[in-house]
Design a protein around this motif. Structure first.
Motif, PDB file in Angstrom:
ATOM      1  N   LEU A  99      57.344 -47.712  24.013  1.00 46.23           N
ATOM      2  CA  LEU A  99      57.570 -47.928  25.436  1.00 46.23           C
ATOM      3  C   LEU A  99      58.667 -47.032  25.997  1.00 46.23           C
ATOM      4  N   ARG A 155      61.540 -54.716  28.444  1.00 46.81           N
ATOM      5  CA  ARG A 155      60.085 -54.592  28.317  1.00 46.81           C
ATOM      6  C   ARG A 155      59.400 -54.997  29.614  1.00 46.81           C
ATOM      7  N   TYR A 192      65.817 -56.837  24.946  1.00 48.34           N
ATOM      8  CA  TYR A 192      64.508 -56.202  24.719  1.00 48.34           C
ATOM      9  C   TYR A 192      63.457 -56.804  25.657  1.00 48.34           C
ATOM     10  N   LEU A 197      62.270 -50.684  21.455  1.00 52.06           N
ATOM     11  CA  LEU A 197      61.354 -50.193  22.483  1.00 52.06           C
ATOM     12  C   LEU A 197      60.821 -48.809  22.130  1.00 52.06           C
TER      13      LEU A 197
END
Length: 244
Positions: free
Chosen positions: A65, A21, A17, A60
């Motif tokens: 995102l 990100r 993650y 996410l």
């Protein structure tokens, strides 16, 4: 004892993650609107398993995102902008809550004698119930389904010409929200198996997000229309603005 959590002690999906990100926010690796590599390629790129990758992608998506588009893959979402309009104002929930872009709508309708359930939700006596099925497509995929129920009196009140199906579709898609002054909405997960309508399968034996919507006009406590909107949970985002 050191209270800091080292990278090595983080769960594998958290490490993935964090890396994704950073790629999504650096403005270069995955620009806004770009499609991420397929899951097998992305897992290979990150040196992780597909299961771990999916856990990271799910987080996410929750964080806004990444957007998942059924049949098309994962996309870098626009940051700092709500993925959908909130439900604090009257408007079509499928367009406001479905993360997929709706490209087309297919509709069928029928007239039938009302059953006890329909009479109860209509909160009025009526001789005829209008039952409308709508299927929403993004590309070739069906991403949402709506069942609309209304008494025949609503057809007369709204001036809908049932001989012209486009008149009915236009009213349900936008017109009814223009005349309405309030709506009662509930949202919950529901299990429908592989059945959602007699024509198409939406769920493939998965849970669906069900948004039930009663639309009212004026002081009348009988709704103009009752809608049951079904959306795949991974393609649904609900935002409600609450103030004190």
């Amino acid at each position: 004892m050191n209270g800091n959590v080292t990278e090595e002690r983080k769960p594998a999906y958290v490490l993935v993650y964090d890396r994704l990100r950073a790629m999504l926010t650096d403005g270069m690796t995955f620009p806004v609107g770009s499609r991420l590599p397929s899951e097998p390629k992305l897992a290979e790129m990150l040196g992780t398993s597909r299961m771990t990758l999916r856990q990271a992608l799910a987080l996410l998506v929750e964080d806004g995102l990444v957007c998942k588009a059924q049949g098309r893959g994962n996309f870098a979402a626009e940051r700092g902008v709500a993925a959908t309009s909130s439900l604090d104002k009257i408007g079509h929930p499928v367009y406001r809550c479905c993360l997929d872009t709706i490209d087309s709508t297919e509709m069928d309708f029928r007239l039938e004698p009302p059953n006890e359930f329909q009479l109860e939700i209509f909160n009025r006596d009526t001789q005829v119930a209008v039952v409308v099925d709508r299927w929403y497509r993004s590309g070739a995929n069906i991403v949402a389904y709506t069942l609309s129920l209304m008494p025949i009196e609503t057809i007369t009140y709204l001036g809908i010409d049932l001989k012209n199906p486009d008149s009915l579709l236009s009213m349900l898609e936008s017109g009814v929200y223009s005349v309405a002054d309030r709506a009662q909405i509930t949202a919950r997960l529901t299990y429908v198996g592989d059945f959602i309508s007699e024509k198409y399968v939406l769920s493939d034996k998965k849970d669906l997000m069900l948004i039930t919507e009663n639309i009212f006009c004026g002081e009348n406590y009988a709704p103009l229309c009752v809608n049951k909107h079904y959306i795949l949970p991974q393609n649904c985002s609900i935002e409600i603005s609450a103030v004190k």
